[in-house]
Design an enzyme around this catalytic site. Structure first.
Site, mmCIF file in Angstrom:
data_model
loop_
_atom_site.group_PDB
_atom_site.id
_atom_site.type_symbol
_atom_site.label_atom_id
_atom_site.label_comp_id
_atom_site.label_asym_id
_atom_site.label_seq_id
_atom_site.Cartn_x
_atom_site.Cartn_y
_atom_site.Cartn_z
ATOM 1 N N THR A 6 0.841 -1.182 0.000
ATOM 2 C CA THR A 6 0.000 0.000 0.000
ATOM 3 C C THR A 6 0.884 1.242 0.000
ATOM 4 O OG1 THR A 6 -1.924 1.040 1.051
ATOM 5 C CG2 THR A 6 -0.273 0.076 2.523
ATOM 6 N N LYS A 15 4.199 1.268 -3.715
ATOM 7 C CA LYS A 15 3.838 0.443 -4.874
ATOM 8 C C LYS A 15 4.794 0.614 -6.052
ATOM 9 C CE LYS A 15 -0.994 0.296 -3.492
ATOM 10 N NZ LYS A 15 -2.401 0.531 -3.854
ATOM 11 N N ASP A 33 -4.989 -3.048 -8.375
ATOM 12 C CA ASP A 33 -5.779 -1.882 -7.975
ATOM 13 C C ASP A 33 -6.748 -1.467 -9.079
ATOM 14 O OD1 ASP A 33 -4.898 -1.309 -5.350
ATOM 15 O OD2 ASP A 33 -3.110 -0.313 -6.104
ATOM 16 N N GLY A 48 -3.717 12.141 -8.962
ATOM 17 C CA GLY A 48 -2.697 11.322 -8.314
ATOM 18 C C GLY A 48 -2.160 10.258 -9.254
ATOM 19 N N GLY A 95 0.410 8.186 -8.566
ATOM 20 C CA GLY A 95 1.258 7.296 -7.780
ATOM 21 C C GLY A 95 0.959 5.843 -8.064
ATOM 22 N N ALA A 107 -1.185 3.525 -6.964
ATOM 23 C CA ALA A 107 -2.554 3.097 -7.268
ATOM 24 C C ALA A 107 -3.088 3.826 -8.484
ATOM 25 C CB ALA A 107 -3.457 3.331 -6.064
ATOM 26 N N PRO A 164 3.930 17.663 -12.035
ATOM 27 C CA PRO A 164 3.445 17.596 -13.420
ATOM 28 C C PRO A 164 4.232 16.640 -14.298
ATOM 29 C CG PRO A 164 3.532 19.876 -12.662
ATOM 30 C CD PRO A 164 4.223 19.040 -11.610
ATOM 31 N N ARG A 178 5.407 13.807 -13.528
ATOM 32 C CA ARG A 178 4.929 12.441 -13.313
ATOM 33 C C ARG A 178 3.648 12.199 -14.090
ATOM 34 N NH1 ARG A 178 4.550 9.604 -7.393
ATOM 35 N NH2 ARG A 178 2.933 11.161 -7.016
ATOM 36 N N GLY A 229 -14.098 3.962 -1.470
ATOM 37 C CA GLY A 229 -12.919 3.165 -1.784
ATOM 38 C C GLY A 229 -13.037 1.680 -1.519
#
Length: 282
Positions: free
Chosen positions: A88, A92, A129, A153, A155, A157, A180, A182, A264
């Site tokens: 988590t 990840k 995910d 986001g 990242g 997930a 930005p 990413r 979620g």
């Protein structure tokens, strides 16, 4: 004689305590790695799965800071009865480098949320995910095909969700991230598979049918909203992948403004059968 009887009684009590927990010397271990881990709900759900299928295994939360991750994972891989990890926030992306083999989703997005030990001692990783998120939407009668998404986001997930909604036929995806570069990198990676459908953006697309929070904002009391609700079209749905609390501030404020909301927990619930298959639970 009294000492012998007392020792036998102590052993009986010890066996009773152990059997009550369902843990023995043969129990196989799994860990969910994160920082923080107080919010994780996978242990309750996976341990219920183990119990229902008569599997002598237990999943425990393990809090590991990013700076200690490499040492912790290298050490845990040396534990002979540890068979796998769930992963988590915020690990990840970093866990990918600890996998010897990657599934198709993990290879595309560079993120894992599950790893298993193979018979030869190597480690395989994949990310469920995104598939869990899409299954959760469909289970709630929220279609994905033909819909426009904004993802907040990029990242571990978020990258999985981005690929999964495009795989499920989304008409477009705007990607927003505090970094930005990413968001731009993820859009470029997705463009190789789904040309022209993903783009980096400074904020949610006002025309989106669904805006998804895939950031950690909302885990803690006092967190700011991950994005502003102003300017979104009235019929949009606001989704949050945070599972605890079940109703985040984002979802409360979105509902108060008349937006549809999607929590979620369905994303995790829909991943349990995928974990069962991945970890080869009979």
């Amino acid at each position: 004689m009294e000492t012998t009887l007392r020792a036998a009684d102590d052993a009986d009590r010890c066996r009773g305590a152990t059997s009550g927990l369902g843990i023995s010397g043969r129990t196989r271990l799994f860990a969910v790695l994160g920082a923080p881990v107080a919010q994780v709900m996978a242990p309750a759900m996976m341990n219920r799965l183990f119990a229902e299928h008569g599997v002598d295994a237990v999943l425990v939360p393990v809090e590991v800071s990013p700076g200690d991750l490499d040492a912790a994972v290298d050490g845990m891989k040396r534990i002979g009865n540890l068979d796998g990890f769930l992963v988590t926030v915020p690990h990840k992306l970093a866990l990918c480098r600890h996998a010897d083999h990657l599934g198709d989703a993990a290879r595309l997005i560079g993120s894992v949320n599950a790893m298993r030990r193979e018979a030869d001692g190597s480690w395989s990783g994949d990310n469920f995910d995104g598939e869990g998120f899409v299954r959760g939407l469909l289970g709630a009668d929220r279609p994905v095909a033909g819909k426009r998404f904004s993802l907040i986001g990029a990242g571990g997930a978020g990258v999985s969700i981005a690929a999964a909604v495009l795989q499920a036929g989304a008409a477009g995806l705007a990607i927003v991230d505090i970094d930005p570069s990413r968001a731009e990198a993820l859009a470029a990676r997705l463009d190789t598979r789904w040309p022209g459908l993903a783009r980096a953006a400074a904020g949610p697309d006002p025309a989106s049918d669904m805006v998804v929070n895939a950031t950690p904002l909302g885990l803690r009391d006092g967190d700011p909203l991950p994005f502003a609700l102003d300017g979104l079209r009235p019929g949009a749905t606001i989704a949050d992948i945070i599972m605890k609390p079940a109703e985040t501030r984002l979802l409360r404020e979105a509902a108060a403004r008349g937006f549809g909301t999607h929590p979620g927990l369905p994303m995790l619930s829909e991943q349990i059968p995928l974990y069962r298959e991945f970890f080869r639970i009979p």
